[in-house]
Design a protein around this motif. Sequence first.
Motif, PDB file in Angstrom:
ATOM      1  N   ASN A 145      17.856 -11.315  39.975  1.00 33.27           N
ATOM      2  CA  ASN A 145      18.191 -12.448  40.841  1.00 33.27           C
ATOM      3  C   ASN A 145      19.582 -12.315  41.454  1.00 33.27           C
ATOM      4  OD1 ASN A 145      15.756 -13.868  40.543  1.00 33.27           O
ATOM      5  ND2 ASN A 145      16.441 -14.798  38.622  1.00 33.27           N
ATOM      6  N   GLU A 146      20.484 -11.644  40.772  1.00 35.61           N
ATOM      7  CA  GLU A 146      21.852 -11.512  41.260  1.00 35.61           C
ATOM      8  C   GLU A 146      22.052 -10.298  42.159  1.00 35.61           C
ATOM      9  OE1 GLU A 146      24.204 -11.424  37.737  1.00 35.61           O
ATOM     10  OE2 GLU A 146      23.764 -13.505  37.194  1.00 35.61           O
TER      11      GLU A 146
ATOM     12  N   ILE B 209      32.354 -13.346  50.613  1.00 36.60           N
ATOM     13  CA  ILE B 209      32.196 -14.793  50.486  1.00 36.60           C
ATOM     14  C   ILE B 209      31.425 -15.098  49.204  1.00 36.60           C
ATOM     15  CG2 ILE B 209      31.158 -16.857  51.508  1.00 36.60           C
ATOM     16  CD1 ILE B 209      31.484 -15.504  54.238  1.00 36.60           C
ATOM     17  N   THR B 210      31.958 -15.995  48.378  1.00 36.13           N
ATOM     18  CA  THR B 210      31.288 -16.389  47.145  1.00 36.13           C
ATOM     19  C   THR B 210      29.990 -17.117  47.477  1.00 36.13           C
ATOM     20  OG1 THR B 210      33.400 -16.590  46.003  1.00 36.13           O
ATOM     21  CG2 THR B 210      31.506 -17.704  45.011  1.00 36.13           C
ATOM     22  N   SER B 211      28.896 -16.681  46.862  1.00 37.90           N
ATOM     23  CA  SER B 211      27.592 -17.264  47.182  1.00 37.90           C
ATOM     24  C   SER B 211      26.685 -17.189  45.970  1.00 37.90           C
ATOM     25  CB  SER B 211      26.951 -16.523  48.361  1.00 37.90           C
ATOM     26  OG  SER B 211      25.636 -16.976  48.601  1.00 37.90           O
ATOM     27  N   SER B 212      25.804 -18.174  45.844  1.00 42.51           N
ATOM     28  CA  SER B 212      24.771 -18.189  44.805  1.00 42.51           C
ATOM     29  C   SER B 212      23.469 -18.679  45.426  1.00 42.51           C
ATOM     30  CB  SER B 212      25.152 -19.126  43.651  1.00 42.51           C
ATOM     31  OG  SER B 212      26.361 -18.729  43.040  1.00 42.51           O
ATOM     32  N   VAL B 213      22.362 -18.259  44.821  1.00 42.58           N
ATOM     33  CA  VAL B 213      21.059 -18.789  45.223  1.00 42.58           C
ATOM     34  C   VAL B 213      20.778 -20.030  44.387  1.00 42.58           C
ATOM     35  CG1 VAL B 213      18.583 -18.366  45.368  1.00 42.58           C
ATOM     36  CG2 VAL B 213      20.196 -16.527  45.897  1.00 42.58           C
TER      37      VAL B 213
ATOM     38  N   TRP C 146      17.684 -22.053  48.437  1.00 46.80           N
ATOM     39  CA  TRP C 146      18.701 -22.009  49.475  1.00 46.80           C
ATOM     40  C   TRP C 146      19.977 -21.456  48.851  1.00 46.80           C
ATOM     41  CZ3 TRP C 146      16.652 -26.334  47.240  1.00 46.80           C
ATOM     42  CH2 TRP C 146      17.519 -27.183  46.541  1.00 46.80           C
ATOM     43  N   ASN C 147      21.155 -21.721  49.445  1.00 45.07           N
ATOM     44  CA  ASN C 147      22.394 -21.100  48.962  1.00 45.07           C
ATOM     45  C   ASN C 147      23.523 -22.106  48.802  1.00 45.07           C
ATOM     46  OD1 ASN C 147      20.969 -18.893  50.818  1.00 45.07           O
ATOM     47  ND2 ASN C 147      22.065 -17.833  49.172  1.00 45.07           N
TER      48      ASN C 147
ATOM     49  N   THR D 210      19.335 -25.681  40.537  1.00 45.90           N
ATOM     50  CA  THR D 210      19.879 -24.815  39.494  1.00 45.90           C
ATOM     51  C   THR D 210      20.153 -23.421  40.012  1.00 45.90           C
ATOM     52  OG1 THR D 210      19.450 -23.853  37.310  1.00 45.90           O
ATOM     53  CG2 THR D 210      17.547 -24.195  38.716  1.00 45.90           C
ATOM     54  N   THR D 211      21.196 -22.826  39.452  1.00 45.72           N
ATOM     55  CA  THR D 211      21.473 -21.416  39.704  1.00 45.72           C
ATOM     56  C   THR D 211      20.861 -20.544  38.617  1.00 45.72           C
ATOM     57  OG1 THR D 211      23.507 -21.439  38.414  1.00 45.72           O
ATOM     58  CG2 THR D 211      23.701 -21.967  40.755  1.00 45.72           C
TER      59      THR D 211
END
Length: 706
Positions: A96-97, A206-210, A220-221, A276-277
């Motif tokens: 996922n990461e 750029i810091t990002s998570s799903v 989404w993000n 949730t991440t």
Amino acid sequence: MKKTLVRILVLAMVLLCLPGTGAFAEEDYTDVSDHVLQAGGWLPEAAEVQAATGFDVNAVKQAIYNGLSARAATINIQAYNVPTEDVGGVYQEVLNENPELFFVNSGFSYYSYGTCVTSITPDYNTAYGDGDVTDYQNTVQQILGMLDPNWSDEEKLLFLHDYLVTHCEYDTSLQRHNAHDALVVGSAVCQGYALAFNDLCRKAGITSSVISSQTLNHAWNLVTADGANCYVDCTWDDPSNGWYEAYCGHRNFMLSRDAFHAGVSGARAHNSEDWTTGTVNVYESMATTTQYDSAWWQDGKGVITAVPLIGHIAAYTVGNDFDNVYMRDMSGSSVTTLSLPASAYWNVWGESGSYWSMNYSSAATLDGVFYFTLPTEIWSLSLEGEMECVYQMTEDECAQGYLYGIVSDGGTLYYNLGTQAYNTSFQRADFEPSTVTGESGGFTYVGHADGMATITGCALTGEVVIPSTLGDFTVTSLGSELFEGRGDITSVTIPATVTYFGNDPTDNDWDYVFSYCLGLENIFVDENNPTFQSVNGVLYSKDKKTLINYPCNHPGEVFHISSDTLCCTSFAACQNLKFLVLDNPDTSWYTYTFNNTGALTVFYLDGGAAAQKVREEIAAGRVYESDHTRCRLVSAIHIYRLPDQLEFIENEAFQATGLQYLGVPDSCMHIGAGAFAGGALEYVHVGAQTVIDEGAFDSTAVIDRE
């Protein structure tokens, strides 16, 4: 005593994970697809890997990632003491990461001893090969290469969001879930959009998570823009009912938690609380900024097409404004409102007098210029706010629909042609901005939108100096046949700005610019020119590996070259040249390199590419006594070479011999009168210091002192 007991307990725990301690090796299989996004799953609602497990989670994830990236058949993690109940959670987090691992399936086998995993056997998706991985990597790098390093996070996010929305369409078959699908195939569901955007953002710094919600069945993000957290949903900014390519909503772009939950300015509400991440419920715990909730892209009906950027300047139209185009300085938020050349009303196809209630103008950039569409026209827009119509639809196109959208892709502009903005099929056509034709100082030129010009005509005679600028344009190229056949040109000087001939800077057409110019004596080049150079009036490529043109009327009867390549007409129609010496045995040339040169003799060395070319020319009947004679090709072995160390040749020593080609060693200091008179000698090479008495050679013999 207490310390000893602790050591014994720790040792006992470690031994449980090692072979030979009473535990048996076991193989097991697990599938974590329920919580792997690229497999169509959703992130777990709570962390599956607990901090209290006592192993280095990050180190294990790195080891697994390294193995998967290399497509390792087995990944050994015995040293990390990973409990069997945690290995699935670690594995799914790695997938996922790291969206670039799209070729890895979510199931895997593993071996364990006691309670710890020793090795993992991944399951790779054989539908993806090395070429697919390369395509993905290249696509990501190409997109990242479009980013301006001076952009803020906000500007980078705007570009990446708009690129993804305009280059990917929602997969209505619901089969495509990964980042490769989104970026390379161009079709994906929400997981693919979110994974692709996550990968692009992270690699752009750029810091990002799903983020996912099982209640909403959606992903989404969460991103950090210049230090502030907000949400971006590329999927819901990209409608699925066949809208034109340039359509790009911004209603789900950089919103706060509350705005995202409720939906603002017509945005779809993300009205659940299980965001949730995979490690934390971010709906409950993540503070987000509200500064973008009323941003300019949210005003009114919003900006419904991609927003191109040149530096910090953005150009765009607004969906409910039919009369204006806007230029915004994103570094200072100042806005310039410009009136459109004509009101942007798109008529309903087939219904006279009826039009849609939205402005479907869209904008794109190419070579530092904005371009935008009206229903039947494309206009340029300079950074100074000047507009010019650069394209009008043809009669055939007008019978097929209107212009719906313009996009820039791979250095080319494309427009969509269709009967309405959505739920229809579109014809995609490439578009080259129109050019400006001008005359100045005896030159005709074509000026391009990027400020560069090509000289297409020259009315000057004699000594011609190519200018570096014409009008407002920098002269960067010469037309591919600019001087061909001109007999009234004696010299041409090329400035440093001219870096190619013809229309394509990547495919130089060097062959005919100066061909058959019977009066041309010299071609000169500015020493700072990065592409060309001149050596004693002869034109070469900068590295001298290609001899481009030997001017037809260049003085001298003998010429030596060491270049690798001769162009198609390098020595065509030479007026004075009689002997050409190829000092490089691997010099190659084209069919017409020596066309119409008369009595030219070319000496070549055996054993290289030149000798092979000679065999081809002879086989094709293009040498010697053929009707298609181009020149005489003579092996250098036919040059009769006098012995080294020879110092003197006495009077009449070789009188009336049958020698045609002669090489005299540099050691020879003197050649007496009549030494080679009355014979058949055509060519003689002598040292520069050799004294030659009058009458030593017949007047028809050509003396080469190079």
